[in-house]
Design an enzyme around this catalytic site. Structure first.
Site, PDB file in Angstrom:
ATOM      1  N   HIS A 195       0.839  -1.200   0.000  1.00  0.00           N
ATOM      2  CA  HIS A 195       0.000   0.000   0.000  1.00  0.00           C
ATOM      3  C   HIS A 195       0.881   1.261   0.000  1.00  0.00           C
ATOM      4  O   HIS A 195       2.035   1.221   0.419  1.00  0.00           O
ATOM      5  CB  HIS A 195      -0.896  -0.028   1.249  1.00  0.00           C
ATOM      6  CG  HIS A 195      -1.678   1.225   1.463  1.00  0.00           C
ATOM      7  ND1 HIS A 195      -1.294   2.196   2.357  1.00  0.00           N
ATOM      8  CD2 HIS A 195      -2.801   1.671   0.876  1.00  0.00           C
ATOM      9  CE1 HIS A 195      -2.162   3.192   2.316  1.00  0.00           C
ATOM     10  NE2 HIS A 195      -3.089   2.905   1.427  1.00  0.00           N
ATOM     11  N   ILE A 197       1.405   3.758   1.780  1.00  0.00           N
ATOM     12  CA  ILE A 197       2.121   4.233   2.979  1.00  0.00           C
ATOM     13  C   ILE A 197       3.275   3.309   3.364  1.00  0.00           C
ATOM     14  O   ILE A 197       4.166   3.699   4.112  1.00  0.00           O
ATOM     15  CB  ILE A 197       1.151   4.380   4.183  1.00  0.00           C
ATOM     16  CG1 ILE A 197       1.784   5.218   5.303  1.00  0.00           C
ATOM     17  CG2 ILE A 197       0.714   3.032   4.692  1.00  0.00           C
ATOM     18  CD1 ILE A 197       0.943   5.362   6.553  1.00  0.00           C
ATOM     19  N   LYS A 198       3.293   2.079   2.871  1.00  0.00           N
ATOM     20  CA  LYS A 198       4.247   1.088   3.377  1.00  0.00           C
ATOM     21  C   LYS A 198       5.675   1.347   2.870  1.00  0.00           C
ATOM     22  O   LYS A 198       5.864   2.061   1.886  1.00  0.00           O
ATOM     23  CB  LYS A 198       3.763  -0.323   3.015  1.00  0.00           C
ATOM     24  CG  LYS A 198       2.340  -0.626   3.524  1.00  0.00           C
ATOM     25  CD  LYS A 198       2.248  -0.700   5.038  1.00  0.00           C
ATOM     26  CE  LYS A 198       0.882  -0.490   5.665  1.00  0.00           C
ATOM     27  NZ  LYS A 198      -0.278  -1.182   5.221  1.00  0.00           N
ATOM     28  N   ASN A 199       6.661   0.762   3.535  1.00  0.00           N
ATOM     29  CA  ASN A 199       8.067   1.077   3.210  1.00  0.00           C
ATOM     30  C   ASN A 199       8.387   0.850   1.747  1.00  0.00           C
ATOM     31  O   ASN A 199       9.125   1.611   1.138  1.00  0.00           O
ATOM     32  CB  ASN A 199       9.014   0.216   4.055  1.00  0.00           C
ATOM     33  CG  ASN A 199       9.091   0.703   5.490  1.00  0.00           C
ATOM     34  OD1 ASN A 199       8.189   1.398   5.951  1.00  0.00           O
ATOM     35  ND2 ASN A 199      10.169   0.357   6.178  1.00  0.00           N
ATOM     36  N   ILE A 200       7.878  -0.244   1.189  1.00  0.00           N
ATOM     37  CA  ILE A 200       8.011  -0.540  -0.236  1.00  0.00           C
ATOM     38  C   ILE A 200       6.600  -0.466  -0.790  1.00  0.00           C
ATOM     39  O   ILE A 200       5.719  -1.208  -0.347  1.00  0.00           O
ATOM     40  CB  ILE A 200       8.597  -1.950  -0.474  1.00  0.00           C
ATOM     41  CG1 ILE A 200       9.950  -2.119   0.231  1.00  0.00           C
ATOM     42  CG2 ILE A 200       8.690  -2.260  -1.971  1.00  0.00           C
ATOM     43  CD1 ILE A 200      11.074  -1.280  -0.331  1.00  0.00           C
TER      44      ILE A 200
END
Ligand SMILES: *Cc1c(COP(=O)(O)O)cnc(C)c1O
Length: 405
Positions: A195, A197-200
């Site tokens: 998603h 917002i996630k780091n990747i």
């Protein structure tokens, strides 16, 4: 106007302005954008070679032999519950302090979400909190690696083994994190999220990793209409486009235009994690003098944190302003923030229907309720500078000194 300067500047000492500082921004750089354009130009934009490459990379990164790319981690949760035959009469233990998707999927499967309280300092569940909730109906445990830290997996898997209950690790925050020297994903079945917002990030996307070929096969089939193979396999392997439905399935495949963005960032995952670590270290150092603002604790067992979220707890008595007001006052200073998460059992549907549907909750959720009212996520993304961190901390100090209400 859209400012391109943030993309790939990646500089720790960039000039700080008072423009809006968001909670997060994807770590996409110019190479990723060019790779995306190449996919669009190639004429194959849905599930295809970039999915295959992404699954291979994740398998190498985590050590899990089976990886299935999906349209979201939520889709993965839906399918893994189906693959494990979770349904009416079954109970699934998971924290209330997590993203709502997990409880929603459990409910939609007809099963009962049994909420377990969390450690108020790490926001993670422990085997001690889970064990008293286990009964003959317990069919699955879904613990959450929180904010980028790793769960105490040894204890959780020992408990699961003792009662012969499967575990699905919610690793939405944990791509790139490690537990006792091994990547998250190296232990059992995990769901990662891509998603925004996630780091990747792929914009949207999810990844199932597992050692269980049966789960992988079921998820692979169910993610694309219940056909034995997905569109790409059919094309590459020259199979009939009339491949048969083995069981009715869903439409949860990941397009290659998304997969390619995740692939680009995966090449830089160590640098992305390291940049986040440096920013978090700066935050923690500067916040140590602000009373009433406490960052989460770092678990003492050996693990590598991937610093997904910079969460602080706001003690309203000491800080002088409560969490909700802090969010509003930061916004007035052009700084974004967030809440990860509002306890699920306190949200409308669950508040109004849990007891009717499932009976009295099995346990109290005191820590969840207290921290649920205090946690605030501060801006954290790799293209931030140390100056951006200082700007946020100065704003927090200013809010405290004015004691605004
Ligand atoms: C983001 C997130 C999810 C869901 O991921 P999606 O890819 O958005 O479906 C699940 N659990 C946690 C803890 C998350 O943060």
């Amino acid at each position: 106007m859209y400012t391109l300067y943030r993309i790939s500047t990646n500089s720790l000492d960039k000039h700080v302005t008072d423009e809006f500082l968001p909670l997060c921004r994807p770590a996409t750089d110019e190479n990723d954008i060019n790779a995306l354009i190449d996919v669009v130009r190639s004429g194959w934009i849905t599930t295809g070679p970039k999915n295959a490459a992404l699954e291979k990379e994740i398998s190498q990164l985590t050590g899990a032999p089976h990886v299935v790319a999906l349209s979201s981690a939520t889709a993965g949760m839906h399918l893994v519950l189906k693959a494990l035959n979770i349904g009416p009469g079954d109970e699934v233990i998971t924290p209330s302090l997590t993203w709502v998707s997990t409880a929603n999927m459990i409910c939609l499967a007809g099963a009962k979400p049994v909420f377990v309280d969390v450690d108020p300092n790490t926001l993670m569940v422990s085997s001690e909190q889970i064990e008293p909730l286990i009964n003959k109906n317990t069919k699955l445990i879904i613990p959450v690696h929180y904010a980028g830290a790793a769960l105490e997996l040894d204890a959780i898997y020992d408990l699961a083994k003792k009662y012969d209950i499967p575990v699905v690790e919610d690793a939405a925050h944990a791509l790139g994190a490690e537990y006792k020297g091994k990547p998250i994903g190296a232990r059992g079945t995990c769901l990662f999220s891509l998603h925004a917002i996630k780091n990747i990030s792929a914009g949207e996307g999810g990844l199932l990793t597992t050692f269980d070929a049966k789960i992988a096969d079921a998820v692979r089939r169910l993610k694309f209409h219940g056909l034995g193979v997905d569109a790409f396999d059919r094309k590459e392997q020259g199979r009939s486009p009339q491949a048969e439905v083995i069981e009715p399935g869903f439409k949860y495949n990941l397009p290659d235009i998304c997969a390619v963005l995740a692939l680009g960032q995966l090449n830089r995952i160590d640098a992305i994690t390291e940049k986040r670590r440096v920013l978090v270290e700066h935050y923690s150092h500067l916040l140590s003098t602000v009373s009433g603002i406490t960052p989460l604790s770092i678990p003492s067992y050996p693990h590598k944190h991937c610093h997904h979220l910079m969460i602080v707890k706001v003690d309203p008595t000491e800080f002088g302003v409560d969490r909700n007001d802090l969010i509003e006052l930061l916004k007035q200073r052009n700084i974004g923030s967030g809440i990860h998460f509002r306890p699920i059992h306190q949200q409308k549907y669950y508040r109004e229907n849990y007891v009717t549907l499932y009976g009295e909750p099995n346990t109290n959720l005191n820590h969840t309720e207290l921290v649920g009212s205090q946690i605030c996520s501060l801006p954290l993304f790799p293209d931030m500078s140390l100056g951006d961190v200082e700007r946020v901390v100065e704003a927090i100090k200013d809010i405290a000194s004015k004691n605004e209400k």
